[in-house]
Design a protein around this motif. Structure first.
Motif, PDB file in Angstrom:
ATOM      1  N   ASN A 182     -50.045 -25.388 -22.814  1.00 20.63           N
ATOM      2  CA  ASN A 182     -50.631 -25.419 -21.470  1.00 20.63           C
ATOM      3  C   ASN A 182     -49.829 -26.300 -20.517  1.00 20.63           C
ATOM      4  O   ASN A 182     -50.239 -26.507 -19.373  1.00 20.63           O
ATOM      5  CB  ASN A 182     -52.077 -25.925 -21.543  1.00 20.63           C
ATOM      6  CG  ASN A 182     -52.962 -24.910 -22.248  1.00 20.63           C
ATOM      7  OD1 ASN A 182     -52.778 -23.698 -22.090  1.00 20.63           O
ATOM      8  ND2 ASN A 182     -53.902 -25.397 -23.042  1.00 20.63           N
ATOM      9  N   GLY A 183     -48.749 -26.839 -20.993  1.00 23.21           N
ATOM     10  CA  GLY A 183     -47.869 -27.613 -20.135  1.00 23.21           C
ATOM     11  C   GLY A 183     -48.429 -28.976 -19.727  1.00 23.21           C
ATOM     12  O   GLY A 183     -48.075 -29.498 -18.671  1.00 23.21           O
ATOM     13  N   LYS A 184     -49.260 -29.564 -20.556  1.00 23.52           N
ATOM     14  CA  LYS A 184     -49.833 -30.882 -20.240  1.00 23.52           C
ATOM     15  C   LYS A 184     -48.713 -31.915 -20.080  1.00 23.52           C
ATOM     16  O   LYS A 184     -47.860 -32.056 -20.957  1.00 23.52           O
ATOM     17  CB  LYS A 184     -50.795 -31.301 -21.354  1.00 23.52           C
ATOM     18  CG  LYS A 184     -51.754 -32.384 -20.931  1.00 23.52           C
ATOM     19  CD  LYS A 184     -52.836 -32.593 -21.992  1.00 23.52           C
ATOM     20  CE  LYS A 184     -53.589 -33.866 -21.688  1.00 23.52           C
ATOM     21  NZ  LYS A 184     -53.749 -34.725 -22.871  1.00 23.52           N
ATOM     22  N   GLU A 185     -48.750 -32.619 -18.950  1.00 18.00           N
ATOM     23  CA  GLU A 185     -47.566 -33.379 -18.531  1.00 18.00           C
ATOM     24  C   GLU A 185     -47.124 -34.458 -19.521  1.00 18.00           C
ATOM     25  O   GLU A 185     -45.944 -34.550 -19.872  1.00 18.00           O
ATOM     26  CB  GLU A 185     -47.773 -33.992 -17.148  1.00 18.00           C
ATOM     27  CG  GLU A 185     -46.481 -34.452 -16.476  1.00 18.00           C
ATOM     28  CD  GLU A 185     -45.262 -33.528 -16.714  1.00 18.00           C
ATOM     29  OE1 GLU A 185     -44.222 -34.057 -17.140  1.00 18.00           O
ATOM     30  OE2 GLU A 185     -45.344 -32.293 -16.509  1.00 18.00           O
ATOM     31  N   ASP A 186     -48.066 -35.288 -20.040  1.00 15.83           N
ATOM     32  CA  ASP A 186     -47.632 -36.390 -20.908  1.00 15.83           C
ATOM     33  C   ASP A 186     -47.056 -35.848 -22.226  1.00 15.83           C
ATOM     34  O   ASP A 186     -46.094 -36.415 -22.768  1.00 15.83           O
ATOM     35  CB  ASP A 186     -48.780 -37.365 -21.174  1.00 15.83           C
ATOM     36  CG  ASP A 186     -49.993 -36.700 -21.795  1.00 15.83           C
ATOM     37  OD1 ASP A 186     -50.207 -35.493 -21.534  1.00 15.83           O
ATOM     38  OD2 ASP A 186     -50.735 -37.369 -22.545  1.00 15.83           O
ATOM     39  N   VAL A 187     -47.608 -34.714 -22.688  1.00 17.79           N
ATOM     40  CA  VAL A 187     -47.065 -34.106 -23.907  1.00 17.79           C
ATOM     41  C   VAL A 187     -45.662 -33.560 -23.659  1.00 17.79           C
ATOM     42  O   VAL A 187     -44.740 -33.789 -24.442  1.00 17.79           O
ATOM     43  CB  VAL A 187     -47.991 -32.967 -24.410  1.00 17.79           C
ATOM     44  CG1 VAL A 187     -47.339 -32.225 -25.577  1.00 17.79           C
ATOM     45  CG2 VAL A 187     -49.338 -33.526 -24.819  1.00 17.79           C
ATOM     46  N   CYS A 228     -44.468 -30.805 -33.150  1.00 12.80           N
ATOM     47  CA  CYS A 228     -45.590 -31.671 -32.777  1.00 12.80           C
ATOM     48  C   CYS A 228     -45.870 -32.721 -33.855  1.00 12.80           C
ATOM     49  O   CYS A 228     -46.344 -33.814 -33.557  1.00 12.80           O
ATOM     50  CB  CYS A 228     -46.845 -30.845 -32.524  1.00 12.80           C
ATOM     51  SG  CYS A 228     -46.687 -29.755 -31.101  1.00 12.80           S
ATOM     52  N   GLN A 241     -54.095 -29.797 -31.619  1.00 11.08           N
ATOM     53  CA  GLN A 241     -54.479 -29.995 -30.218  1.00 11.08           C
ATOM     54  C   GLN A 241     -53.231 -30.219 -29.358  1.00 11.08           C
ATOM     55  O   GLN A 241     -53.122 -29.700 -28.253  1.00 11.08           O
ATOM     56  CB  GLN A 241     -55.412 -31.210 -30.103  1.00 11.08           C
ATOM     57  CG  GLN A 241     -55.927 -31.470 -28.692  1.00 11.08           C
ATOM     58  CD  GLN A 241     -56.626 -30.250 -28.086  1.00 11.08           C
ATOM     59  OE1 GLN A 241     -57.458 -29.600 -28.729  1.00 11.08           O
ATOM     60  NE2 GLN A 241     -56.255 -29.892 -26.849  1.00 11.08           N
ATOM     61  N   ASP A 260     -51.930 -28.293 -26.055  1.00 11.20           N
ATOM     62  CA  ASP A 260     -51.586 -29.009 -24.822  1.00 11.20           C
ATOM     63  C   ASP A 260     -50.171 -28.673 -24.374  1.00 11.20           C
ATOM     64  O   ASP A 260     -49.893 -28.513 -23.190  1.00 11.20           O
ATOM     65  CB  ASP A 260     -51.694 -30.528 -25.045  1.00 11.20           C
ATOM     66  CG  ASP A 260     -53.145 -30.972 -25.193  1.00 11.20           C
ATOM     67  OD1 ASP A 260     -54.042 -30.181 -24.817  1.00 11.20           O
ATOM     68  OD2 ASP A 260     -53.382 -32.080 -25.714  1.00 11.20           O
ATOM     69  N   TRP A 261     -49.277 -28.559 -25.373  1.00  8.21           N
ATOM     70  CA  TRP A 261     -47.882 -28.229 -25.038  1.00  8.21           C
ATOM     71  C   TRP A 261     -47.818 -26.847 -24.399  1.00  8.21           C
ATOM     72  O   TRP A 261     -47.166 -26.640 -23.379  1.00  8.21           O
ATOM     73  CB  TRP A 261     -47.024 -28.255 -26.314  1.00  8.21           C
ATOM     74  CG  TRP A 261     -45.568 -27.984 -26.027  1.00  8.21           C
ATOM     75  CD1 TRP A 261     -44.620 -28.911 -25.734  1.00  8.21           C
ATOM     76  CD2 TRP A 261     -44.915 -26.711 -25.988  1.00  8.21           C
ATOM     77  NE1 TRP A 261     -43.411 -28.313 -25.507  1.00  8.21           N
ATOM     78  CE2 TRP A 261     -43.562 -26.951 -25.656  1.00  8.21           C
ATOM     79  CE3 TRP A 261     -45.335 -25.402 -26.189  1.00  8.21           C
ATOM     80  CZ2 TRP A 261     -42.624 -25.924 -25.530  1.00  8.21           C
ATOM     81  CZ3 TRP A 261     -44.407 -24.378 -26.065  1.00  8.21           C
ATOM     82  CH2 TRP A 261     -43.069 -24.638 -25.739  1.00  8.21           C
TER      83      TRP A 261
END
Length: 591
Positions: free
Chosen positions: A241-246, A168, A234, A238-239
Motif C-alpha cells: 500500500n506504499g506506507k511511507e515509513d515502511v 520484510c 502486516q 503496508d509495503w
RNA sequence: GGUCCAGUAGCUCAGUUGGAUAGAGCGGCAGCCUUCUAAGCUGUAGGCCAUUGGUUCGAAUCCAAUCUGGAUCACCA
C-alpha cells in the motif's frame, strides 16, 4: 576451418568420383588421435554401405584424388581399418601463422546483426552472495562475452529480487533488534549486515514457534500465529500500500545491500547493461493473462483464480493468477519477458538460472508458446547445476554456505602466499603486487568454476583449497607469462616465415591446435558452454609447456627456426589471452 | 508416486550428433633447475565406463529394465 574445408573437398571428390549426392554420403571428419599418423581422419564406414566397395579401395581412390586436387593442402594419406588418415601440408599452417601471429581478433567472428539478452546473477536483497551465485555470475558474464566474440549484439541484464515476504523479514528483525545500527556504525559490508538480520529473524521466529507449541498449539498454527510472522505479513501489506515509513526503511536497507553487492561485483568484474527490479515488474503480466483468457489458453475456476492446463504436455495444471487477482511468480515472468522484448527488440533471451528451476522455465516457455507470443521461441533457459559440498547441498540454516566474499579473500591470500614464497617478483611495486595477487587468485577461482560443464552439478571441498597447479587458471597464466618474457627479450621485427620450412612434430601439433581455436569459439557459443574454452586453453598451454621444455626458442638451431618459434609462441599468447578474457580472467605479464 | 538429470581411476572432471588402444589434473611412486620463469617438464602405477539385456561392421556413447544419488511437481519467490 580445416575440418570443414576437408569435408567440403571430400564432398566434391565423392561427387566427382562416384556421383553421389551430399545428403546420401554422410561421413565424419575428425582430428587424429595421438599415436596414429596424419592430422585429420575421414571415417569411411558410413560411405562403404552406400557405395558398396571395400574400405581400402575407397580410401585409396579418395586419398589419391584429394592429393591430386589439393596438393597445397594435403600431402599424404594412409588407410588403417577403415580410416582415411590425411596429412596436412605444413605450408598451410605456416601461412596461417604468418597472417595471424599478432592478431588479437584471431578466431572471432564479425557482427551478425542478432541481438541477445543474457540475464544472470539475479540476487535477493536479504542475503549476501555465495558460491552458487559466483558460478552463476561467471557463467553469465562469460557466455555474454563468448556470444559477443561470435558476432552477437549482447545486453547483459539482471533481475533483482527486492520485494516480498522474505525482504520484510530482515526489515522486521532490524526494527526489533538493531537499535539503529547501520553498516557504517558497525563497519560491516551492507549485504552481510542485512543478511545477519535475516538470520536473526529466523532465530526469533523459531523460538516463538517453539514457545507457542509449548503452550499447546500444533505446529502449523504456531507457525501462522507467531507474532513476528504476523508483523511481517502486516509489513508486506503496508509495503504494497506504499506506507511511507515502511517504504523508507525498505529503500534504506536495500541501498545498504546494493552498496555491498557493488563491492563484490566490482571485485569479480561483473557488470550489467540493464538492471530490473522486481518491485517494478511484479505487477506485470496481468494484461497478458487477460489476453490468454480471451484466447481460451487460460481458464477461470469458480473461486476466480486463473489456471492453465498443461497436462497434455506431461506437466500439471498451473496457477497464473490468484483468486484475489494478484500475480504469482510465473505471471511476472511472463510480463518481464514481454518487457525485455519490447524494450530491446531482442532475438533471443537467455536466462542463466539453476537447474532447480527447470520445471518453472519449461512452464514459462510453454505458456508463451501457447499464447502465440512472438518472443516465445527465443526464450532459452541456460540451466546450470548446483555447487555442492562433499556432504551435499549448501544449507544456510546449518551454516554450510560458502560465502562469496570470504572465498574471494581466501583465494587472494593464498595467491599472495604462493607468489611471495616463489620470490620471482621482488622488483614489483606494491600496487602491481596487489593487482597480481588479484589476477591470480580470482583467475584460479573463475577457472575452477568455469572449467566444468555448466549443466552438471559440481562439488567444492572447502577443506582442500582451490589448486594453483595443473588444470587451473594460474597454469594457463604462467604459460602466458613465460611467453611474454621471451617476447620482451626478442623484440626485433620478424619477416614472414617461408612456407616450405620443415616443422618438428611438436611445432606442427601446436599449429594444428591453434587452428582449432575458431571452431572451439563457435562450438562454445552454440552450446553456451565456457568449459570448452577452458579445456582447450589448458591443452594449448600444456602443449606449449612441453614444447618449451624440449626446444629452445631464443637459441633455436637456425635464425629461421627462431623466427618461426617466436611466431608460434606469439600466436599461443594471443589465443591464451583472448580465450581467458572470454572467461573473465586477466593475464599477468610476469608472475 | 509422476517428470527430469546424473553415475567414467582413490579424489575432481573430460570424452556421450555411435568410430581406432577410454583421457587430463590432483594425490602416489621415480626422475629433471650452470641454458628462454620448476606455478613447469618427463616417466610410472591406477578402469567390469553403476548392473543386466538389446540394436550393429563397431557401444562409455543409442534403446529397455534394474540399482544408487539429486532436482522438481506451492494461491513461496
Amino acid at each position: 576451418m580445416l575440418s570443414s574445408i576437408i569435408r567440403e573437398k571430400t564432398r566434391e571428390a565423392l561427387i566427382d568420383l562416384y556421383g553421389i549426392e551430399s545428403e546420401k554420403g554422410e561421413f565424419q571428419v575428425n582430428p587424429i588421435k595421438q599415436d596414429f599418423s596424419g592430422d585429420y581422419t575421414i571415417v569411411l564406414f558410413s560411405l562403404i554401405k552406400t557405395l558398396k566397395i571395400s574400405p581400402d579401395k575407397l580410401g585409396n581412390e579418395l586419398g589419391e584424388y584429394l592429393i591430386k586436387e589439393n596438393s597445397d593442402l594435403i600431402t599424404d594419406f594412409s588407410i588403417i581399418k577403415g580410416f582415411l588418415n590425411l596429412t596436412i601440408a605444413s605450408s598451410y599452417f605456416v601461412d596461417l601463422l604468418n597472417k595471424h601471429y599478432q592478431d588479437g581478433c584471431f578466431g572471432k567472428s564479425p557482427l551478425n546483426g542478432k541481438r541477445v539478452m543474457v540475464e544472470y546473477s539475479s540476487p535477493n536483497t536479504n542475503k549476501p552472495l555465495h558460491l552458487g551465485h559466483l558460478r552463476n555470475n561467471f557463467l553469465g558474464w562469460s557466455i555474454a562475452e563468448i556470444l559477443k566474440a561470435n558476432g552477437y549484439d549482447i545486453i547483459k541484464s539482471c533481475i533483482v529480487n527486492d520485494r516480498g515476504i522474505h525482504i520484510c523479514k530482515s526489515m522486521i528483525a532490524w526494527l526489533r533488534y538493531a537499535n539503529g545500527a547501520t553498516p557504517s556504525s558497525t563497519e560491516m559490508k551492507g549485504d552481510h549486515f542485512v543478511g545477519d538480520y535475516y538470520v536473526k529473524f529466523n532465530d526469533a521466529y523459531k523460538q516463538e514457534v517453539e514457545e507457542l507449541i509449548a503452550k499447546g498449539l500444533d505446529k502449523t498454527s504456531a507457525e501462522k500465529e507467531a507474532p513476528i510472522m504476523k508483523e511481517t505479513q502486516q509489513m508486506l501489506l503496508d509495503w504494497e500500500n506504499g506506507k511511507e515509513d515502511v517504504m523508507e526503511l525498505w529503500r534504506k536497507m536495500n541501498q545498504w545491500v546494493y552498496d555491498g553487492f557493488d563491492v563484490t561485483y566490482n571485485r569479480i568484474g561483473s557488470d550489467f547493461d540493464k538492471t530490473y527490479y522486481e518491485s517494478d515488474t511484479y505487477l506485470l503480466g496481468k494484461d497478458t493473462v487477460n489476453l490468454g483468457l480471451e484466447k481460451n489458453v487460460f481458464y477461470k475456476k469458480d473461486d476466480g483464480s486463473v489456471w492453465i492446463d498443461l497436462t497434455d504436455e506431461g506437466l500439471d495444471e498451473k496457477l497464473v493468477l490468484r483468486k484475489d487477482g494478484t500475480s504469482v511468480y510465473i505471471t511476472q515472468d511472463i510480463g518481464l519477458a514481454q518487457k525485455k522484448y519490447e524494450e530491446f527488440k531482442i532475438d533471443q533471451s537467455i536466462y542463466v538460472i539453476g537447474d532447480e528451476q527447470n520445471y518453472h522455465m519449461k512452464v514459462l516457455q510453454l505458456i508463451c508458446k501457447k499464447l502465440g507470443l512472438p518472443y516465445a521461441s527465443g526464450i532459452h533457459h541456460l540451466s546450470y547445476g548446483m555447487v555442492e559440498l562433499p556432504t551435499g547441498k549448501m544449507k544456510s540454516r546449518e551454516g554450510t554456505v560458502v560465502d562469496a566474499d570470504d572465498l574471494i579473500k581466501e583465494m587472494i591470500s593464498i595467491s599472495s602466499q604462493h607468489t611471495q614464497s616463489l620470490g620471482k617478483v621482488n622488483d614489483f611495486e606494491e600496487n602491481d603486487l596487489i593487482a597480481l595477487y588479484d589476477t591470480i587468485g580470482i583467475g584460479a577461482l573463475k577457472f575452477f568454476l568455469l572449467r566444468v560443464d555448466p549443466k552438471k552439478k559440481m562439488i567444492f571441498n572447502p577443506e582442500e583449497s582451490i589448486d594453483f597447479h595443473g588444470f587451473t587458471g594460474p597454469f594457463v597464466q604462467y604459460a602466458y607469462a613465460r611467453i611474454r618474457s621471451i617476447l620482451r627479450k626478442n623484440t626485433t621485427e620478424t619477416a614472414a616465415s617461408p612456407s616450405k620450412i620443415e616443422l618438428l612434430p611438436m611445432e606442427k601439433e601446436l599449429l594444428l591446435l591453434q587452428e582449432q581455436y575458431e571452431t572451439i569459439l563457435i562450438q562454445s557459443a552454440n552450446e553456451l558452454n565456457p568449459s570448452l574454452i577452458a579445456i582447450y586453453l589448458f591443452q594449448l598451454a600444456q602443449l606449449f609447456n612441453s614444447f618449451y621444455a624440449a626446444h629452445s626458442i631464443s637459441n633455436a638451431e637456425t635464425e629461421e627456426k627462431k623466427q618461426l618459434r617466436l611466431k608460434i609462441a606469439s600466436l599461443t599468447s594471443v589465443i591464451l589471452s583472448s580465450g581467458m578474457q572470454l572467461l573473465g580472467i586477466k593475464m599477468p605479464e610476469k608472475m
